[in-house]
Design an enzyme around this catalytic site. Structure first.
Site, short mmCIF file in Angstrom:
data_model
loop_
_atom_site.label_atom_id
_atom_site.label_comp_id
_atom_site.label_asym_id
_atom_site.label_seq_id
_atom_site.Cartn_x
_atom_site.Cartn_y
_atom_site.Cartn_z
N HIS B 173 0.98 -1.18 0.03
CA HIS B 173 0.04 -0.12 -0.09
C HIS B 173 0.91 1.29 0.20
O HIS B 173 0.58 2.15 0.74
CB HIS B 173 -0.93 0.09 1.27
CG HIS B 173 -2.28 -0.98 0.92
ND1 HIS B 173 -3.05 -0.53 -0.12
CD2 HIS B 173 -2.63 -1.91 1.56
CE1 HIS B 173 -4.05 -1.43 -0.06
NE2 HIS B 173 -3.78 -2.41 1.03
N ASN B 232 -6.66 -6.29 -5.36
CA ASN B 232 -7.71 -5.63 -5.66
C ASN B 232 -7.54 -4.22 -5.97
O ASN B 232 -8.55 -3.66 -6.74
CB ASN B 232 -8.73 -5.98 -4.51
CG ASN B 232 -8.65 -5.28 -3.43
OD1 ASN B 232 -7.54 -5.81 -2.66
ND2 ASN B 232 -9.53 -4.56 -2.63
N HIS B 233 -6.32 -3.63 -5.37
CA HIS B 233 -6.06 -2.21 -5.72
C HIS B 233 -5.29 -2.01 -6.98
O HIS B 233 -5.12 -0.86 -7.27
CB HIS B 233 -5.36 -1.52 -4.47
CG HIS B 233 -6.17 -1.20 -3.20
ND1 HIS B 233 -6.31 0.12 -2.91
CD2 HIS B 233 -6.75 -2.05 -2.27
CE1 HIS B 233 -6.96 -0.08 -1.82
NE2 HIS B 233 -7.46 -1.09 -1.51
N HIS B 453 -4.63 -9.02 1.87
CA HIS B 453 -5.85 -8.42 1.57
C HIS B 453 -6.38 -7.98 3.01
O HIS B 453 -7.06 -7.10 3.19
CB HIS B 453 -6.86 -9.30 1.19
CG HIS B 453 -8.30 -8.67 0.55
ND1 HIS B 453 -7.96 -7.66 -0.10
CD2 HIS B 453 -9.39 -9.06 0.52
CE1 HIS B 453 -9.29 -7.29 -0.47
NE2 HIS B 453 -10.14 -8.19 0.08
N ASP B 630 -11.97 14.73 -14.40
CA ASP B 630 -10.84 15.42 -14.62
C ASP B 630 -9.79 14.59 -15.23
O ASP B 630 -8.95 14.00 -14.58
CB ASP B 630 -10.13 15.84 -13.32
CG ASP B 630 -8.79 16.68 -13.37
OD1 ASP B 630 -8.06 16.51 -12.42
OD2 ASP B 630 -8.58 17.17 -14.31
N ASP B 632 -7.45 14.51 -17.33
CA ASP B 632 -6.20 14.96 -17.47
C ASP B 632 -5.21 15.10 -16.13
O ASP B 632 -4.09 15.40 -16.08
CB ASP B 632 -5.81 16.31 -18.40
CG ASP B 632 -6.34 17.46 -17.72
OD1 ASP B 632 -6.34 18.45 -18.49
OD2 ASP B 632 -6.89 17.42 -16.60
N ASP B 670 -12.75 29.65 -3.61
CA ASP B 670 -12.04 30.82 -4.34
C ASP B 670 -11.42 30.35 -5.65
O ASP B 670 -10.40 29.86 -5.74
CB ASP B 670 -10.97 31.38 -3.58
CG ASP B 670 -10.32 32.52 -3.85
OD1 ASP B 670 -11.10 33.26 -4.78
OD2 ASP B 670 -9.20 33.24 -3.28
N GLU B 681 -8.78 21.93 -3.91
CA GLU B 681 -9.10 22.93 -2.86
C GLU B 681 -10.43 22.69 -2.31
O GLU B 681 -10.62 22.82 -1.12
CB GLU B 681 -8.72 24.34 -3.55
CG GLU B 681 -7.39 24.93 -3.27
CD GLU B 681 -7.22 26.29 -3.96
OE1 GLU B 681 -8.41 26.81 -4.23
OE2 GLU B 681 -6.31 26.51 -4.23
#
Lengths: 170, 707
Positions: B173, B232-233, B453, B630, B632, B670, B681
């Site tokens: 991990h 699984n990750h 796991h 998002d 990119d 902002d 943010e």
């Protein structure tokens, strides 16, 4: 323990049983309502009781232990433990009593006990500590510079810790 | 007893008292330790459940959302095709590295292929000094890794006669310190030192990329000695959720694409001496090693992205989104999003498939039937002849079966009870009992299973009469001091030898009390967050016990109410003293209790508090969705995209919010007026929430309404 009057005996008993069940289940590794018999002492103590090892043994004799493997079933533990809590057995040791106990081991009345004396008393006398128990206690309690236990400070330290997490005002 | 006791010498009596008192203290510590562990685990697994809820959200979108404009259609298809497959040539072109220049100012390690041991050493040293590997080399490495992995079978076979000892490591991990510790204690991979890394290399920890680079490097240098299993990750959807995607630089998009196309090629299992099977999660009662050997594992870019549905007629229809195809031609067996217009598989694959099918028809029918639960259908429908006609449908069925095979391997957990049932806690895979293990081992003449796991306090744990070994290599997983990591060594006798460690020096120096306190603090903070996030539901629950509207609830009822809302299965009465500061007469003023919780958690902004609560509760889901939008991975999404997503999300979650509410929310962030939101943010704002002064918005909006 402060429960409302109208709840009565039954309410009190029900609540106690729930607490015992919760504590039991924390140690129930296989989620099958059994725990290893060696964990019973731990469970009893985490419910607010201060039994000696002999008293734990006495308690176990009242509870059926399943062989092989030495397992205790919740249904056998619950009634016995409920009675213990209702009867308020194995009450906490008052602060001053513990202080006197330490003082009794402090022959010169100097406010501390040497490591050697402590080890001798606690691993040879009373209900002897195992080596692991002794080492764990020394790790926290001993002043590494002087190899002595200043018992007033130690006792205070542990008591503060206790009150923070004492779950039951039994 | 008491009579005898009184006659003992004072020193003896004193000793008894001190021992008695001390043992009580230790028992309390032990209880706290176990409760803390429980808290972390229940929260972790409920998060994994969220993962499934999220993918159900996507399915819901697929079901319900009829794109009215091309823009919306684009938007939706973008959300789903992010796992789109690439043909070989496209991949080379899209994720190319050759055009990327390494500037002279770069001081990190340089890689050239084929890799040599020196490169590995250089990388280790560089990462130890917190340097980064240039994107060009990362991409190059990924391309080479993919090439290598493609020629590996689904199940790696390893023998102890070549390398005397094999070291098996569990979940890492992204915790690079643990990998360094393992190498330090055990030595680097080499012709005389074999390693198996059992999945979950990434996510959660901060150095996932470094770990992958190191593992892949050693894989390429010592292909015979280093073996990687998929966890699984190693799954795109899970990565998005758990933050692997954050913190990737300029070429992040390419790198991420490549990772998708590398992860899906990781082998699924390792077999040592034909006797010990190593898989990441576990097995189920339908796990079939022969099927696992045959499937095209790269098709499962994300095993979470499939859904089984039944039409009203009772015939099952399957939608699945798979990874890259093997064929170089145009007719890739990509399944479309709409059930009706499912495309037929390509010619090449179809023939191959039919051949395979004829060999194992009845077996497949039975397995598929069992898995897909087509009990409603007429048994006669599923004869071979009927399937020849509906070969496409069987194709999908078989896809589903295969997906479940992979899902089970990667997500299952052992349980003490016999049998095999759905793993609802994780939301994927099964819970399998000792009887399932026994039968499986017997069927394939195996001695025991090694899996990972699950985090274990000592880094490893046996179960099922020592037939299943869990090995977990990420120490201090929940918090510093929470657990040790471990690895296991197997020699020709296949007797496991364990080495444990803890990657933080201070953890050793802390006493048991201090370690427990620290981890405990962390656990309770997480728990209080959860409680806060369910404020409105908690108030309703408390009110149901407070018919007279006194504003108070009995402590005994508090526990029941909290569990009914949070459903974490925790021992609330044991945890109460850490959560409830003061109660008079055994009664708790729940309003002020919740306020106190909120005090810790509020935002400075004047945001409508119920919205805040909702967002807070769903923030990790939102995060995942935003990351998908998002594309990119720049950290910016357009205001419109944000609005659209939020609308979809809230309609699915049945959240009532006005457009104004959303607009206010966005305005309070902002962001520059070019129409982009720096959503990092935005999410941060909800992660660290603090209370603003004064006013009614102090309470979760639900409270004033109810009062």
């Amino acid at each position: 323990m402060a429960e409302k009057e109208e709840k009565g005996e039954d309410g009190q008993v029900a609540e106690i049983e729930k607490k015992i069940t919760e504590a039991f289940e924390v140690f129930d590794r296989e989620s099958n309502k059994t725990v290893d018999v060696r964990e019973i002492g731990c469970i009893v103590r985490s419910l607010g009781c201060f039994p000696t090892e002999a008293e734990v043994q006495e308690l176990l004799e009242k509870i059926e232990v399943e062989e092989p493997g030495g397992f205790v079933h919740l249904e056998h533990f619950l009634p016995v433990m409920t009675k213990v809590l209702l009867d308020r057995r194995f009450r906490p040791i008052p602060e001053d009593v513990i202080l006197h106990a330490f003082e009794a081991l402090d022959e010169n009345k100097c406010g501390y006990i040497t490591k050697d004396d402590l080890v001798k008393h606690l691993t040879e006398g009373g209900e002897p500590f195992t080596q692991e128990e002794m080492e764990d206690m020394l790790a926290v309690a001993l002043d590494p510079v002087t190899d002595t236990l200043h018992y007033r400070d130690y006792r205070t330290k542990l008591i503060v810790d206790e009150t923070k997490t004492f779950p039951f005002n039994v | 007893i008491s009579a005898w006791f009184c006659s003992c010498p004072p020193a003896f009596k004193a000793a008894v008292l001190i021992q008695q008192w001390y043992r009580r203290h230790v028992a309390r510590l032990e209880m706290r330790r176990r409760c803390t562990w429980r808290i972390f685990q229940s929260i972790e697994y409920s998060c994994e459940q969220d993962q499934i809820k999220l993918h159900n959200f996507f399915s819901y979108l697929m079901d319900q959302f009829t794109p009215s404009s091309s823009k919306e259609r684009d938007f939706i298809s973008r959300m789903f095709i992010s796992g789109e497959s690439y043909k070989e040539a496209e991949l080379e072109k899209y994720c190319d590295y050759e055009t990327i220049e390494v500037p002279d100012s770069y001081t990190g390690p340089h890689l050239s292929f084929p890799l040599l041991p020196d490169h590995a050493t250089a990388l280790l040293e560089a990462f130890q000094q917190k340097q980064q590997l240039h994107a060009r080399y990362v991409l190059n490495l990924l391309h080479e890794t993919r090439k290598h992995l493609k020629q590996l079978p689904n199940i790696s076979h390893v023998s102890t006669c070549y390398s005397e000892e094999i070291t098996v490591c569990g979940d890492l991990h992204g915790q690079l310190d643990d990998l360094f510790l393992i190498f330090y204690k055990n030595g680097l991979p080499s012709p005389s030192k074999s390693y198996v890394f059992n999945g979950d290399f990434v996510d959660r920890g901060k150095q996932s990329l470094e770990i992958l680079v190191i593992l892949f490097t050693f894989l390429l240098i010592y292909p015979k000695e280093v073996h990687l299993n998929r966890g699984n990750h190693e799954d795109h959807m899970v990565n998005l959720r758990y933050g692997f995607c954050a913190g990737l630089s300029v070429h992040g998009k390419k790198i991420l694409r490549m990772f998708q196309n590398v992860f899906c090629w990781l082998p699924l299992a390792t077999l040592i001496d034909q006797k010990v099977l190593i898989i990441h999660g576990g097995i189920s009662d339908t796990t079939d090693l022969d099927m696992l050997e045959k499937i095209q594992r790269n098709r499962f870019v994300s095993v979470l992205r499939l859904k089984k549905r039944k039409e009203s007629s009772g015939k099952p229809q399957i939608q699945a989104i798979n990874g890259e195809s093997e064929s170089g031609t145009d007719a890739a067996p990509r399944l479309s999003l709409q059930p009706q217009s499912a495309q037929a598989p390509s010619t090449a694959n179809r023939l191959e498939f039919s051949r395979w099918l004829r060999q194992t028809v009845q077996e497949q029918i039975d397995t598929c039937r069992r898995l897909v639960d087509i009990s409603e259908s007429e048994p006669e429908e599923l004869t071979y002849s009927s399937m020849v006609d509906s070969e496409t449908e069987l194709y999908f069925l078989s896809e589903l079966c295969q997906s479940f095979q992979v899902l089970d391997i990667l997500w299952s957990d052992p349980m003490p009870q016999e049998g095999c049932r759905e793993n609802k806690v994780r939301g994927g895979g099964c819970y399998f009992g000792p009887d399932v293990t026994e039968r499986f081992l017997e069927k394939y003449s195996l001695q025991f299973l090694i899996r990972s796991h699950e985090c274990k306090q000592e880094g490893y744990e046996f179960c099922h009469s020592r037939k299943v070994l869990t090995i977990f290599s990420a120490s201090n997983y929940y918090e510093i001091g929470s657990n040790r990591g471990a690895y296991v060594k197997l020699g020709p006798d296949l007797i496991p030898h364990f080495v444990q460690y803890q990657a933080n020096k201070t953890a050793h120096l802390l006493t048991m009390t201090q370690r427990i306190s620290r981890v405990e603090e962390s656990a309770f903070r997480a728990l209080r967050e959860k409680l806060f996030a369910h404020t409105s539901a908690l108030i309703s629950a408390f009110k149901s016990y407070d018919r007279d509207n006194t504003g108070k609830i009995a402590l005994s009822n508090w526990a029941t109410a909290v569990e009914s809302v949070l459903r974490l299965g925790l021992p609330w009465r044991m945890l109460r003293p850490q959560l409830v500061r003061s109660a008079e007469d055994g009664m708790l003023e729940y309003k002020s209790w919740l306020d106190d919780l909120a005090m810790e958690q509020r935002s400075q902004e004047h945001i409508q508090s119920s919205l805040l609560e909702v967002i807070y509760r769903n923030r990790s889901n939102l995060e995942t969705i935003f990351r998908i939008i998002d594309r990119d991975h720049s950290g910016l999404i357009s205001f419109e995209e944000f609005q659209q997503t939020w609308k979809l999300f809230s309609s699915h979650m049945n959240i009532e919010l006005t457009d104004d509410g959303i607009n206010d929310l966005v305005r309070s962030i902002d962001f520059n007026k070019d129409g982009n939101i720096d959503f990092n943010e935005f999410l941060e704002a909800f992660r660290l929430v603090r209370q603003g002064p004064s006013d009614d918005t102090c309470f979760p909006a639900g409270v004033p309404l109810l009062w």
